[in-house]
Design a protein around this motif. Structure first.
Motif, PDB file in Angstrom:
ATOM      1  N   CYS A   1       0.817  -1.224   0.000  1.00  0.00           N
ATOM      2  CA  CYS A   1       0.000   0.000   0.000  1.00  0.00           C
ATOM      3  C   CYS A   1       0.849   1.271   0.000  1.00  0.00           C
ATOM      4  CB  CYS A   1      -0.937   0.005   1.202  1.00  0.00           C
ATOM      5  SG  CYS A   1      -2.058  -1.399   1.285  1.00  0.00           S
ATOM      6  N   ARG A   2       2.126   1.147  -0.352  1.00  0.00           N
ATOM      7  CA  ARG A   2       3.037   2.289  -0.195  1.00  0.00           C
ATOM      8  C   ARG A   2       2.640   3.496  -1.034  1.00  0.00           C
ATOM      9  NH1 ARG A   2       5.085  -1.454  -3.491  1.00  0.00           N
ATOM     10  NH2 ARG A   2       6.217  -0.860  -5.398  1.00  0.00           N
ATOM     11  N   ARG A   3       1.948   3.286  -2.151  1.00  0.00           N
ATOM     12  CA  ARG A   3       1.567   4.414  -3.002  1.00  0.00           C
ATOM     13  C   ARG A   3       0.074   4.742  -2.904  1.00  0.00           C
ATOM     14  NH1 ARG A   3       5.144   1.803  -7.235  1.00  0.00           N
ATOM     15  NH2 ARG A   3       7.150   2.867  -7.027  1.00  0.00           N
ATOM     16  N   ALA A   4      -0.625   4.046  -2.054  1.00  0.00           N
ATOM     17  CA  ALA A   4      -2.074   4.246  -1.942  1.00  0.00           C
ATOM     18  C   ALA A   4      -2.388   5.425  -1.029  1.00  0.00           C
ATOM     19  CB  ALA A   4      -2.736   2.985  -1.406  1.00  0.00           C
ATOM     20  N   ASN A   5      -3.564   5.981  -1.222  1.00  0.00           N
ATOM     21  CA  ASN A   5      -4.037   7.062  -0.364  1.00  0.00           C
ATOM     22  C   ASN A   5      -4.386   6.497   1.016  1.00  0.00           C
ATOM     23  OD1 ASN A   5      -6.461   8.636   0.860  1.00  0.00           O
ATOM     24  ND2 ASN A   5      -5.553  10.064  -0.617  1.00  0.00           N
ATOM     25  N   PRO A   6      -3.850   7.079   2.099  1.00  0.00           N
ATOM     26  CA  PRO A   6      -4.098   6.538   3.451  1.00  0.00           C
ATOM     27  C   PRO A   6      -5.576   6.402   3.791  1.00  0.00           C
ATOM     28  CG  PRO A   6      -2.337   8.169   3.515  1.00  0.00           C
ATOM     29  CD  PRO A   6      -2.905   8.223   2.131  1.00  0.00           C
ATOM     30  N   ASN A   7      -6.396   7.362   3.361  1.00  0.00           N
ATOM     31  CA  ASN A   7      -7.831   7.285   3.657  1.00  0.00           C
ATOM     32  C   ASN A   7      -8.485   6.107   2.936  1.00  0.00           C
ATOM     33  OD1 ASN A   7      -7.807   9.556   5.323  1.00  0.00           O
ATOM     34  ND2 ASN A   7      -8.079  10.957   3.586  1.00  0.00           N
ATOM     35  N   SER A   8      -8.035   5.862   1.713  1.00  0.00           N
ATOM     36  CA  SER A   8      -8.562   4.717   0.957  1.00  0.00           C
ATOM     37  C   SER A   8      -8.147   3.403   1.605  1.00  0.00           C
ATOM     38  CB  SER A   8      -8.059   4.766  -0.493  1.00  0.00           C
ATOM     39  OG  SER A   8      -8.497   5.944  -1.134  1.00  0.00           O
ATOM     40  N   VAL A   9      -6.915   3.365   2.066  1.00  0.00           N
ATOM     41  CA  VAL A   9      -6.405   2.157   2.729  1.00  0.00           C
ATOM     42  C   VAL A   9      -7.230   1.858   3.970  1.00  0.00           C
ATOM     43  CG1 VAL A   9      -4.452   1.192   4.025  1.00  0.00           C
ATOM     44  CG2 VAL A   9      -4.054   2.358   1.842  1.00  0.00           C
ATOM     45  N   ASN A  10      -7.513   2.868   4.783  1.00  0.00           N
ATOM     46  CA  ASN A  10      -8.293   2.665   6.003  1.00  0.00           C
ATOM     47  C   ASN A  10      -9.708   2.191   5.696  1.00  0.00           C
ATOM     48  OD1 ASN A  10      -6.738   3.005   8.350  1.00  0.00           O
ATOM     49  ND2 ASN A  10      -6.695   5.222   8.062  1.00  0.00           N
ATOM     50  N   ARG A  11     -10.317   2.764   4.659  1.00  0.00           N
ATOM     51  CA  ARG A  11     -11.672   2.334   4.282  1.00  0.00           C
ATOM     52  C   ARG A  11     -11.678   0.872   3.852  1.00  0.00           C
ATOM     53  NH1 ARG A  11     -12.099   7.523   1.906  1.00  0.00           N
ATOM     54  NH2 ARG A  11     -11.558   6.656  -0.132  1.00  0.00           N
ATOM     55  N   TYR A  12     -10.670   0.485   3.091  1.00  0.00           N
ATOM     56  CA  TYR A  12     -10.554  -0.887   2.604  1.00  0.00           C
ATOM     57  C   TYR A  12     -10.353  -1.860   3.757  1.00  0.00           C
ATOM     58  CZ  TYR A  12      -8.809  -4.791  -0.207  1.00  0.00           C
ATOM     59  OH  TYR A  12      -8.620  -6.017  -0.784  1.00  0.00           O
ATOM     60  N   PHE A  13      -9.473  -1.493   4.676  1.00  0.00           N
ATOM     61  CA  PHE A  13      -9.163  -2.401   5.784  1.00  0.00           C
ATOM     62  C   PHE A  13     -10.242  -2.402   6.856  1.00  0.00           C
ATOM     63  CE2 PHE A  13      -4.934  -2.531   3.934  1.00  0.00           C
ATOM     64  CZ  PHE A  13      -4.625  -3.876   4.116  1.00  0.00           C
ATOM     65  N   LYS A  14     -11.122  -1.413   6.863  1.00  0.00           N
ATOM     66  CA  LYS A  14     -12.276  -1.477   7.759  1.00  0.00           C
ATOM     67  C   LYS A  14     -13.147  -2.678   7.413  1.00  0.00           C
ATOM     68  CE  LYS A  14     -13.112   3.143   9.611  1.00  0.00           C
ATOM     69  NZ  LYS A  14     -14.072   4.260   9.681  1.00  0.00           N
ATOM     70  N   LYS A  15     -13.310  -2.931   6.122  1.00  0.00           N
ATOM     71  CA  LYS A  15     -14.097  -4.089   5.680  1.00  0.00           C
ATOM     72  C   LYS A  15     -13.339  -5.388   5.957  1.00  0.00           C
ATOM     73  CE  LYS A  15     -16.304  -1.366   2.032  1.00  0.00           C
ATOM     74  NZ  LYS A  15     -16.470  -1.169   0.569  1.00  0.00           N
ATOM     75  N   LEU A  16     -12.042  -5.382   5.663  1.00  0.00           N
ATOM     76  CA  LEU A  16     -11.253  -6.589   5.888  1.00  0.00           C
ATOM     77  C   LEU A  16     -11.150  -6.933   7.376  1.00  0.00           C
ATOM     78  CD1 LEU A  16      -8.252  -6.305   3.390  1.00  0.00           C
ATOM     79  CD2 LEU A  16     -10.166  -7.914   3.318  1.00  0.00           C
ATOM     80  N   GLN A  17     -11.162  -5.907   8.233  1.00  0.00           N
ATOM     81  CA  GLN A  17     -11.004  -6.185   9.658  1.00  0.00           C
ATOM     82  C   GLN A  17     -12.215  -6.900  10.238  1.00  0.00           C
ATOM     83  OE1 GLN A  17     -10.220  -2.919  12.345  1.00  0.00           O
ATOM     84  NE2 GLN A  17      -9.532  -4.303  13.947  1.00  0.00           N
ATOM     85  N   ILE A  18     -13.373  -6.719   9.648  1.00  0.00           N
ATOM     86  CA  ILE A  18     -14.542  -7.473  10.106  1.00  0.00           C
ATOM     87  C   ILE A  18     -14.284  -8.967   9.915  1.00  0.00           C
ATOM     88  CG2 ILE A  18     -16.986  -7.940   9.683  1.00  0.00           C
ATOM     89  CD1 ILE A  18     -17.285  -5.008   8.875  1.00  0.00           C
ATOM     90  N   LEU A  19     -13.689  -9.325   8.779  1.00  0.00           N
ATOM     91  CA  LEU A  19     -13.348 -10.720   8.513  1.00  0.00           C
ATOM     92  C   LEU A  19     -12.263 -11.217   9.463  1.00  0.00           C
ATOM     93  CD1 LEU A  19     -13.530 -13.273   6.767  1.00  0.00           C
ATOM     94  CD2 LEU A  19     -11.854 -12.228   5.220  1.00  0.00           C
ATOM     95  N   SER A  20     -11.213 -10.434   9.643  1.00  0.00           N
ATOM     96  CA  SER A  20     -10.102 -10.880  10.494  1.00  0.00           C
ATOM     97  C   SER A  20     -10.530 -11.009  11.956  1.00  0.00           C
ATOM     98  CB  SER A  20      -8.906  -9.922  10.367  1.00  0.00           C
ATOM     99  OG  SER A  20      -9.211  -8.631  10.875  1.00  0.00           O
ATOM    100  N   ALA A  21     -11.410 -10.113  12.419  1.00  0.00           N
ATOM    101  CA  ALA A  21     -11.909 -10.204  13.793  1.00  0.00           C
ATOM    102  C   ALA A  21     -12.730 -11.477  13.979  1.00  0.00           C
ATOM    103  CB  ALA A  21     -12.750  -8.974  14.129  1.00  0.00           C
ATOM    104  N   GLY A  22     -13.490 -11.836  12.946  1.00  0.00           N
ATOM    105  CA  GLY A  22     -14.275 -13.071  13.004  1.00  0.00           C
ATOM    106  C   GLY A  22     -13.393 -14.305  13.089  1.00  0.00           C
ATOM    107  N   VAL A  23     -12.340 -14.321  12.296  1.00  0.00           N
ATOM    108  CA  VAL A  23     -11.415 -15.463  12.324  1.00  0.00           C
ATOM    109  C   VAL A  23     -10.700 -15.527  13.669  1.00  0.00           C
ATOM    110  CG1 VAL A  23      -9.378 -16.502  11.249  1.00  0.00           C
ATOM    111  CG2 VAL A  23     -11.103 -15.399   9.822  1.00  0.00           C
ATOM    112  N   MET A  24     -10.375 -14.370  14.229  1.00  0.00           N
ATOM    113  CA  MET A  24      -9.733 -14.330  15.545  1.00  0.00           C
ATOM    114  C   MET A  24     -10.669 -14.891  16.616  1.00  0.00           C
ATOM    115  SD  MET A  24      -7.090 -13.586  17.317  1.00  0.00           S
ATOM    116  CE  MET A  24      -7.013 -13.917  19.080  1.00  0.00           C
TER     117      MET A  24
END
Length: 333
Positions: A159-182
């Motif tokens: 994500c080195r060239r990605a917009n930080p706000n876009s990265v956070n929005r993307y990982f907000k969705k992914l974190q729901i999945l990772s929290a479930g697996v945890m």
């Protein structure tokens, strides 16, 4: 008297499982709550349901607890009861002070201490304790730290060239999945420890001919732990979610994914690891990519101290309880 003692052991074991659920609820939901991906209520319900599902993923860890720590021929209801009470006492102390200690190690320490008080060193399987408790106690947090660090480095590079706000929005969705697996991984390891204790008590009572975890034990432990998780342990959630390091969704995803991978692997091989240790060090590993200053080392030091002290303190508490019970003839020991 013997039947009533067995019933008491089962009840106390389920109380321990409930306390384990709210004591360790932070393992599954602290990161997802602190990053505001889910509300506290949503996260607790989500984690509670997946804790229950995770408890049905096998019984390898239950077998290790029930057969690999102490000699089953030396186990009595009194030994099990004192072990459970010692673990409950330590869990409540660390919960009160908001310290994320290990419920697993508290239970194992209690078992060893009560067994030593009853019959001496010969009843403890020291090789099993070394291979499946002490060695993983040291290595699994280090592995969690290393994988958390590596996972975060890989994400930062991708994500080195990605917009930080876009990265956070993307990982907000992914974190729901990772929290479930945890949450699923937490149930797969922690719920099994009480299954092992109850099955050990049933074998000691001769209600079972061999160590096979009954379906009703799996169901009762799964539901009890899920309800405990839904109760929430807010003191520890605050410590892990914000006091150690300020987290963003990308950090939460990396920490949860890393910890879940380690815990699920341990559950597969029947290793009763501390889910608390692993998620804590995964958070530390992720946070260390921002520099050593990002971690609050005073809080980290208190957590590490609790890790070191849990087994020996619970051994001492259980041994004292057993000695008192034997001195005053409180139980058929």
């Amino acid at each position: 008297m013997v039947l009533s003692l067995l019933i008491a052991v089962i009840v106390i074991a389920l109380i321990f499982e409930y306390i384990n659920g709210f004591h360790d609820s932070a393992n599954a939901i602290a990161t997802v709550v602190s990053t505001k991906v889910l509300t506290a209520r949503q996260a607790i319900l989500y984690a509670g349901v997946l804790n229950i599902a995770g408890a049905f993923m096998g019984t390898h860890v239950a077998s290790t607890i029930g057969q690999g720590i102490i000699d089953t021929g030396s186990v009595t209801q009194g030994v099990i009861l004192c072990a459970l009470l010692a673990a409950i006492i330590w869990n409540l102390i660390t919960w009160y002070y908001g310290i994320p200690s290990s419920s697993s190690h508290a239970l194992i320490g209690g078992l060893i201490g009560a067994a030593l008080s009853k019959a001496g060193y010969q009843v403890v399987h020291f090789e099993g304790v070394t291979k499946k408790v002490l060695l993983p106690m040291v290595t699994s947090p280090l592995i969690g730290f290393a994988i958390g660090f590596a996972c975060m480095v890989v994400i930062l590079w991708i994500c080195r060239r990605a917009n930080p706000n876009s990265v956070n929005r993307y990982f907000k969705k992914l974190q729901i999945l990772s929290a479930g697996v945890m949450a699923l991984s937490h149930g797969s390891n922690d719920a099994q420890k009480t299954m092992g204790i109850i099955t050990m008590a049933l074998v000691s009572y001769h209600a079972l001919d061999s160590f096979v975890v009954p379906a009703w034990v799996i169901l009762s432990c799964a539901v009890t732990m899920g309800l405990g998780t839904m109760a929430g342990g807010w003191r520890i959630i605050r410590t892990m979610g914000s006091k150690m390091i300020k987290l963003k969704p990308v950090h939460g995803f990396a920490a949860e994914t890393s910890a879940a991978a380690v815990i699920l692997t341990a559950s597969h091989f029947g290793i009763p690891v501390s889910t608390t240790h692993i998620i804590s060090t995964s958070i530390m590993g992720v946070g260390s990519t921002r520099g050593a200053h990002a971690l609050k080392w005073g809080i980290v030091g208190n957590i590490v101290m609790a890790w070191v002290l849990t087994i020996p303190i619970c051994m001492v508490i259980a041994a004292i309880l057993y000695s008192i019970a034997r001195l005053f003839h409180l139980l058929p020991l």
